[in-house]
Enzyme design. Sequence first.
Site, mmCIF file in Angstrom:
data_model
loop_
_atom_site.group_PDB
_atom_site.id
_atom_site.type_symbol
_atom_site.label_atom_id
_atom_site.label_comp_id
_atom_site.label_asym_id
_atom_site.label_seq_id
_atom_site.Cartn_x
_atom_site.Cartn_y
_atom_site.Cartn_z
ATOM 1 N N HIS A 12 -24.938 -8.246 3.831
ATOM 2 C CA HIS A 12 -26.208 -7.826 4.427
ATOM 3 C C HIS A 12 -26.656 -8.774 5.539
ATOM 4 O O HIS A 12 -26.207 -9.914 5.618
ATOM 5 C CB HIS A 12 -27.292 -7.776 3.347
ATOM 6 C CG HIS A 12 -27.518 -9.119 2.694
ATOM 7 N ND1 HIS A 12 -28.276 -10.110 3.279
ATOM 8 C CD2 HIS A 12 -27.051 -9.616 1.534
ATOM 9 C CE1 HIS A 12 -28.282 -11.174 2.497
ATOM 10 N NE2 HIS A 12 -27.534 -10.899 1.430
ATOM 11 N N GLU A 85 -26.200 -8.266 -6.218
ATOM 12 C CA GLU A 85 -25.858 -9.678 -6.093
ATOM 13 C C GLU A 85 -25.759 -10.361 -7.454
ATOM 14 O O GLU A 85 -26.349 -9.931 -8.448
ATOM 15 C CB GLU A 85 -26.909 -10.390 -5.222
ATOM 16 C CG GLU A 85 -26.704 -11.891 -5.020
ATOM 17 C CD GLU A 85 -25.394 -12.304 -4.380
ATOM 18 O OE1 GLU A 85 -24.308 -11.907 -4.872
ATOM 19 O OE2 GLU A 85 -25.430 -13.055 -3.384
#
Length: 190
Positions: A12, A85
Amino acid sequence: MTPARSFYGLRHGATDWNRKGLFQGRTDNPLNEDGLRQAHEAADMLRDAGISRIVASPLVRAARTAEIIADVIAVPLSIDDGIIEFDFGSFEGLPVRDLMIKHGVTSATGLVSILPADGERWDAMAERSLRSVSGWLARYPGDDILFVCHDAVMQGMANVLTGSYFKNSHGTPFRYVCGDPQWRIEQVVV
């Protein structure tokens, strides 16, 4: 749970916590201005890569990066918790560099060795991520899929597949290449 074929991965765009060098993990921080720019630059880089589907982590920094790319290249976007994550437990919000110095580690391998017991297990994260990727690749055998996720997820998969870690910058697309006989990771270059 090794994927049957090659796929794309993208970390990201950056957040304020990334810029401060803090363990971010499951803390759901938005992209900052740099991160938004990185997402748009990644979209431009991937415009002609042949990607036909995007799968993103549910955390806003990854989902927003994926939305920007999906809009530009006009492909479907799905969200999957399997590539969320790593949970850093009590390390969340703490400075990465300070903890590395405190514990005398200087590499990704060293960093993995000092992770707290109250977080996720590193091998469990790599396994769930690879299971997610493998599932998507099996469901869509004709698609070139981009997985927009996080550094720890990408590093965990890289280590399982190639035996090593790699330099992974925000908004930089990589291809996990199923080679003969070994996997390799290549940066996507326009």
